[in-house]
Design a protein around this motif. Structure first.
Motif, mmCIF file in Angstrom:
data_model
loop_
_atom_site.group_PDB
_atom_site.id
_atom_site.type_symbol
_atom_site.label_atom_id
_atom_site.label_comp_id
_atom_site.label_asym_id
_atom_site.label_seq_id
_atom_site.Cartn_x
_atom_site.Cartn_y
_atom_site.Cartn_z
ATOM 1 N N VAL A 85 -9.516 0.697 6.354
ATOM 2 C CA VAL A 85 -8.192 0.707 5.735
ATOM 3 C C VAL A 85 -7.883 2.158 5.381
ATOM 4 C CG1 VAL A 85 -6.792 -0.064 3.777
ATOM 5 C CG2 VAL A 85 -8.429 -1.627 4.842
ATOM 6 N N PRO A 90 -8.033 -3.913 -0.826
ATOM 7 C CA PRO A 90 -7.019 -4.299 0.164
ATOM 8 C C PRO A 90 -7.020 -5.811 0.332
ATOM 9 C CG PRO A 90 -8.590 -2.683 1.043
ATOM 10 C CD PRO A 90 -9.165 -3.207 -0.227
ATOM 11 N N PRO A 143 -5.725 1.420 -1.825
ATOM 12 C CA PRO A 143 -5.211 0.140 -2.327
ATOM 13 C C PRO A 143 -5.311 0.037 -3.845
ATOM 14 C CG PRO A 143 -7.461 -0.139 -1.588
ATOM 15 C CD PRO A 143 -7.148 1.343 -1.442
ATOM 16 N N GLU A 182 -3.845 -6.825 4.901
ATOM 17 C CA GLU A 182 -3.810 -5.366 5.033
ATOM 18 C C GLU A 182 -4.989 -4.872 5.856
ATOM 19 O OE1 GLU A 182 -1.511 -4.734 0.746
ATOM 20 O OE2 GLU A 182 -3.694 -4.555 0.890
ATOM 21 N N LEU A 193 0.821 -1.210 0.000
ATOM 22 C CA LEU A 193 0.000 0.000 0.000
ATOM 23 C C LEU A 193 0.854 1.259 0.000
ATOM 24 C CD1 LEU A 193 -2.904 -0.946 2.459
ATOM 25 C CD2 LEU A 193 -2.730 -1.285 -0.018
#
Length: 252
Positions: free
Chosen positions: A121, A130, A125, A134, A25
């Motif tokens: 998140v 993701p 991404p 993650e 990422l």
């Protein structure tokens, strides 16, 4: 809201922005910030994890998926500068929960009334997807945010099935046990969680409410809004219902 809550969230936001825990990422968001999109060549991209946005005494939390590569990853604020944000903030404005219907940059004057926006998140991404690892790595940030918001938080609108699946373990870790089997995501679903520290559902002055109501809502992605799977009225309906559960004034 206590001063410690406000300072705690400010510190959390700063630490989130400096996180480099997920190499894929980090590499992706920095690459996007370098190459940019043609329409934004004059922008200096944020290119880092994007913290939550909204007041520290929020009673309603809106939980998305992850920042957009040329939205939050560009502007440094959740749902700001992309079409998903256009839909979300217009709806928040329509129901009286935002000061203006648009979100274009961090200095555009937008204020949210009793609402905070975050995601499970915090990095943009690749392909908006993701990995499970993650997602799980980022969960600790959401748990901390929920814990800091706990004195005032009463309701959460979760946008999309990914956010729903990612958020349920975080609610449990933050002190709101999730029923087994876990509630399935659906648009319009409502689930009430009760604090797991011996609470009986009653509110306590020292630690806020012992009850949290979750609302499922289709994500404000272009795929959903362009096809009519999620209409503006559907979104406004969920926000009004959630605002009522949170004890926030709203329109209609």
């Amino acid at each position: 809201m206590t001063p410690s809550t406000a300072s705690g969230l400010a510190d959390l936001d700063q630490r989130i922005a400096g996180c480099r825990a997920c190499p894929r990422l980090v590499a992706w968001q920095e690459e996007v910030a370098r190459t940019k999109r043609a329409a934004f060549t004059e922008w200096t991209y944020w290119g880092r994890p994007v913290p939550g946005f909204g007041p520290a005494d929020a009673r309603l939390l809106i939980l998305g998926l992850a920042p957009a590569a040329h939205g939050g990853n560009r502007t440094g604020r959740m749902f700001t500068g992309d079409r998903s944000g256009d839909v979300l903030y217009q709806a928040l404005y329509d129901v009286g929960l935002a000061s203006q219907p648009t979100a274009v940059s961090v200095d555009d004057g937008l204020e949210l009334y009793g609402v905070r926006v975050t995601s499970p998140v915090h990095c943009a991404p690749p392909a908006n997807k993701p990995t499970p690892q993650e997602r799980d790595t980022c969960r600790a940030w959401l748990v901390q945010e929920l814990t800091l918001l706990r004195p005032t938080l009463r309701a959460v609108v979760v946008l999309g099935a990914f956010g729903w699946q990612a958020a349920l373990p975080a609610f449990a870790e933050a002190g709101w046990p999730v029923p087994r089997p876990r509630p399935a995501f659906a648009h319009g679903t409502q689930v009430t969680l009760h604090r797991g520290d011996g609470g009986d559902g009653a509110e306590r002055e020292d630690d806020g409410g012992a009850q949290l109501t979750l609302f499922g809502c289709f994500h404000v992605s272009q795929r959903n809004t362009f096809t009519g799977r999620l209409t503006p009225e559907m979104l406004r309906d969920v926000l009004r219902t959630a605002a009522q559960a949170a004890g926030l004034p709203h329109t209609g």
